[in-house]
Design a protein around this motif. Sequence first.
Motif, PDB file in Angstrom:
ATOM      1  N   PRO A  46       0.767  -1.260  -0.216  1.00 48.58           N
ATOM      2  CA  PRO A  46      -0.081  -0.074  -0.162  1.00 48.58           C
ATOM      3  C   PRO A  46       0.749   1.267   0.011  1.00 48.58           C
ATOM      4  CG  PRO A  46      -1.046  -1.513   1.546  1.00 48.58           C
ATOM      5  CD  PRO A  46       0.459  -1.926   0.857  1.00 48.58           C
ATOM      6  N   SER A  47       2.116   1.174   0.645  1.00 45.46           N
ATOM      7  CA  SER A  47       2.907   2.301   0.304  1.00 45.46           C
ATOM      8  C   SER A  47       3.028   3.086  -0.802  1.00 45.46           C
ATOM      9  CB  SER A  47       4.057   2.127   1.494  1.00 45.46           C
ATOM     10  OG  SER A  47       4.889   1.101   0.985  1.00 45.46           O
ATOM     11  N   LEU A  48       3.627   2.167  -1.809  1.00 46.00           N
ATOM     12  CA  LEU A  48       4.140   2.526  -2.966  1.00 46.00           C
ATOM     13  C   LEU A  48       3.165   2.085  -4.106  1.00 46.00           C
ATOM     14  CD1 LEU A  48       6.387   4.107  -4.512  1.00 46.00           C
ATOM     15  CD2 LEU A  48       7.526   1.954  -4.722  1.00 46.00           C
ATOM     16  N   HIS A  49       2.660   1.024  -4.109  1.00 42.56           N
ATOM     17  CA  HIS A  49       1.686   0.156  -4.991  1.00 42.56           C
ATOM     18  C   HIS A  49       1.888   0.489  -6.615  1.00 42.56           C
ATOM     19  CE1 HIS A  49      -1.680  -1.978  -5.813  1.00 42.56           C
ATOM     20  NE2 HIS A  49      -1.980  -2.384  -4.525  1.00 42.56           N
ATOM     21  N   LEU A  50       2.943   0.276  -6.757  1.00 43.93           N
ATOM     22  CA  LEU A  50       3.378   0.757  -8.231  1.00 43.93           C
ATOM     23  C   LEU A  50       2.412   0.133  -9.209  1.00 43.93           C
ATOM     24  CD1 LEU A  50       5.316   2.294 -10.011  1.00 43.93           C
ATOM     25  CD2 LEU A  50       6.821   0.390  -9.972  1.00 43.93           C
ATOM     26  N   ASP A  51       2.223  -1.250  -9.156  1.00 41.01           N
ATOM     27  CA  ASP A  51       1.486  -1.936 -10.098  1.00 41.01           C
ATOM     28  C   ASP A  51       0.083  -1.112 -10.391  1.00 41.01           C
ATOM     29  OD1 ASP A  51       0.666  -4.406 -11.415  1.00 41.01           O
ATOM     30  OD2 ASP A  51      -0.859  -4.907  -9.897  1.00 41.01           O
ATOM     31  N   ILE A  82      -2.437  11.680 -17.120  1.00 42.27           N
ATOM     32  CA  ILE A  82      -1.087  11.243 -17.661  1.00 42.27           C
ATOM     33  C   ILE A  82       0.015  12.345 -17.484  1.00 42.27           C
ATOM     34  CG2 ILE A  82      -0.070  10.723 -19.856  1.00 42.27           C
ATOM     35  CD1 ILE A  82      -2.600   9.455 -20.728  1.00 42.27           C
ATOM     36  N   ILE A  83      -0.338  13.553 -17.816  1.00 44.49           N
ATOM     37  CA  ILE A  83       0.780  14.542 -17.302  1.00 44.49           C
ATOM     38  C   ILE A  83       1.131  14.714 -15.805  1.00 44.49           C
ATOM     39  CG2 ILE A  83       1.150  17.110 -17.520  1.00 44.49           C
ATOM     40  CD1 ILE A  83      -0.716  17.326 -20.142  1.00 44.49           C
ATOM     41  N   GLU A  84       0.120  14.614 -15.247  1.00 42.20           N
ATOM     42  CA  GLU A  84       0.441  14.694 -13.724  1.00 42.20           C
ATOM     43  C   GLU A  84       1.014  13.524 -13.297  1.00 42.20           C
ATOM     44  OE1 GLU A  84      -3.158  15.379 -11.510  1.00 42.20           O
ATOM     45  OE2 GLU A  84      -3.610  17.323 -12.372  1.00 42.20           O
ATOM     46  N   ALA A  85       0.844  12.351 -13.640  1.00 41.95           N
ATOM     47  CA  ALA A  85       1.541  11.012 -13.300  1.00 41.95           C
ATOM     48  C   ALA A  85       2.835  11.128 -13.728  1.00 41.95           C
ATOM     49  CB  ALA A  85       0.873   9.998 -13.572  1.00 41.95           C
ATOM     50  N   ALA A  86       3.249  11.629 -14.922  1.00 41.79           N
ATOM     51  CA  ALA A  86       4.402  11.477 -15.550  1.00 41.79           C
ATOM     52  C   ALA A  86       5.251  12.426 -14.898  1.00 41.79           C
ATOM     53  CB  ALA A  86       4.341  11.715 -17.094  1.00 41.79           C
ATOM     54  N   ASP A  89       3.972  11.428  -8.649  1.00 38.31           N
ATOM     55  CA  ASP A  89       4.244  10.044  -8.181  1.00 38.31           C
ATOM     56  C   ASP A  89       4.810   8.790  -8.842  1.00 38.31           C
ATOM     57  OD1 ASP A  89       3.560  11.276  -5.742  1.00 38.31           O
ATOM     58  OD2 ASP A  89       1.380  10.663  -5.876  1.00 38.31           O
ATOM     59  N   LEU A  90       3.847   8.659 -10.189  1.00 36.68           N
ATOM     60  CA  LEU A  90       4.190   7.398 -10.902  1.00 36.68           C
ATOM     61  C   LEU A  90       6.032   7.631 -11.280  1.00 36.68           C
ATOM     62  CD1 LEU A  90       3.455   4.954 -12.527  1.00 36.68           C
ATOM     63  CD2 LEU A  90       3.089   6.559 -14.497  1.00 36.68           C
ATOM     64  N   LEU A  91       6.209   8.723 -11.622  1.00 39.67           N
ATOM     65  CA  LEU A  91       7.691   8.954 -12.085  1.00 39.67           C
ATOM     66  C   LEU A  91       8.664   8.667 -11.017  1.00 39.67           C
ATOM     67  CD1 LEU A  91       9.802   9.710 -14.281  1.00 39.67           C
ATOM     68  CD2 LEU A  91       9.447  12.170 -13.524  1.00 39.67           C
ATOM     69  N   ASN A  92       8.276   9.288  -9.995  1.00 37.71           N
ATOM     70  CA  ASN A  92       9.074   8.935  -8.667  1.00 37.71           C
ATOM     71  C   ASN A  92       9.016   7.435  -8.356  1.00 37.71           C
ATOM     72  OD1 ASN A  92       9.775  11.576  -8.245  1.00 37.71           O
ATOM     73  ND2 ASN A  92       7.852  12.044  -7.055  1.00 37.71           N
ATOM     74  N   SER A  93       8.040   6.642  -8.379  1.00 39.27           N
ATOM     75  CA  SER A  93       7.888   5.257  -8.206  1.00 39.27           C
ATOM     76  C   SER A  93       8.836   4.679  -9.070  1.00 39.27           C
ATOM     77  CB  SER A  93       6.530   5.013  -7.974  1.00 39.27           C
ATOM     78  OG  SER A  93       5.635   5.616  -6.930  1.00 39.27           O
ATOM     79  N   LEU A  94       8.588   4.729 -10.263  1.00 33.87           N
ATOM     80  CA  LEU A  94       9.323   4.001 -11.321  1.00 33.87           C
ATOM     81  C   LEU A  94      10.870   4.313 -11.081  1.00 33.87           C
ATOM     82  CD1 LEU A  94       7.269   4.888 -14.605  1.00 33.87           C
ATOM     83  CD2 LEU A  94       7.485   2.559 -13.349  1.00 33.87           C
ATOM     84  N   ALA A  96      12.174   4.948  -8.148  1.00 40.43           N
ATOM     85  CA  ALA A  96      12.763   4.020  -7.039  1.00 40.43           C
ATOM     86  C   ALA A  96      12.834   2.687  -7.375  1.00 40.43           C
ATOM     87  CB  ALA A  96      11.634   4.167  -5.931  1.00 40.43           C
ATOM     88  N   VAL A  97      11.755   1.990  -8.225  1.00 44.90           N
ATOM     89  CA  VAL A  97      11.849   0.680  -8.714  1.00 44.90           C
ATOM     90  C   VAL A  97      13.303   0.586  -9.508  1.00 44.90           C
ATOM     91  CG1 VAL A  97      10.974  -1.026 -10.217  1.00 44.90           C
ATOM     92  CG2 VAL A  97       9.607   0.162  -8.703  1.00 44.90           C
ATOM     93  N   VAL A  98      13.406   1.350 -10.544  1.00 41.90           N
ATOM     94  CA  VAL A  98      14.929   1.149 -11.095  1.00 41.90           C
ATOM     95  C   VAL A  98      16.113   1.334 -10.309  1.00 41.90           C
ATOM     96  CG1 VAL A  98      16.358   2.737 -12.958  1.00 41.90           C
ATOM     97  CG2 VAL A  98      13.830   2.190 -13.260  1.00 41.90           C
ATOM     98  N   LYS A  99      16.213   1.851  -9.277  1.00 45.30           N
ATOM     99  CA  LYS A  99      17.137   1.915  -8.135  1.00 45.30           C
ATOM    100  C   LYS A  99      17.069   0.596  -7.610  1.00 45.30           C
ATOM    101  CE  LYS A  99      17.615   7.082  -7.441  1.00 45.30           C
ATOM    102  NZ  LYS A  99      17.253   8.187  -6.441  1.00 45.30           N
ATOM    103  N   GLN A 100      15.813   0.173  -7.243  1.00 43.15           N
ATOM    104  CA  GLN A 100      15.968  -1.084  -6.595  1.00 43.15           C
ATOM    105  C   GLN A 100      16.530  -2.552  -7.484  1.00 43.15           C
ATOM    106  OE1 GLN A 100      15.390  -1.912  -3.269  1.00 43.15           O
ATOM    107  NE2 GLN A 100      15.885  -3.877  -3.587  1.00 43.15           N
ATOM    108  N   TYR A 101      16.003  -2.142  -8.681  1.00 40.99           N
ATOM    109  CA  TYR A 101      16.579  -3.216  -9.919  1.00 40.99           C
ATOM    110  C   TYR A 101      18.192  -3.141  -9.955  1.00 40.99           C
ATOM    111  CZ  TYR A 101      12.406  -5.151 -11.631  1.00 40.99           C
ATOM    112  OH  TYR A 101      10.868  -5.840 -11.662  1.00 40.99           O
TER     113      TYR A 101
END
Length: 198
Positions: A46-51, A82-86, A89-94, A96-101
């Motif tokens: 629930p904290s990030l819920h990137l899916d 789409i503009i707001e997500a890009a 939050d979506l950009l920051n979440s992606l 974070a995932v890239v850093k974890q990968y």
Amino acid sequence: KEKIRKALALAVGVMEKSHNSLIKGNSVRELRRMPSRQMQAMYFSPSLHLDAQVRRYLEKARGLLSFSDVEIDLQNPNLQYIIEAAQGDLLNSLDAVVKQYQLESEAKIARLTILQRWVVLSAMCVLLITGIFLFRPLLTRIRQKTDALERHEAALIKANELLRQKINESEILARQWRVTNEFDEALLRTIPFGIDIV
């Protein structure tokens, strides 16, 4: 505008396939392993819920494609999302995932490097053991043969020396015999013939 619409549709399809491959694995791309616990937490907690963020983004992008060119403007709710997500939050979440990968990939590379070192070390140990158990007896035999040859050589040198001494002695004896023989002949010549020795 048709090209932009096709490019967006293609990008949405690629993004969805990539996302599904990352969370479920994909045998075609050889992504058979399930994501790590940390990655699963990032995708489903629930904290990030990137899916959910990615699926919502894809849903809005498909929703945008369902509108006609005339209906798409900056007030369109799908385009605004789409503009707001890009940008948020979506950009920051992606990111974070890239850093974890990246962290997980670097950890795998470090483990593989250690494994590679162990393999090289093991190969060197096998070569060392082979050298000890295979070549050491061979070297021992070579040393024994060398020692035997050196002893034979010393015996031959000693025999040659003895032979030289015997040859010298025989030459001395031959000279003495010649001298004696010459003396006897000279003595015999001095004795007149016809004298009877009684």
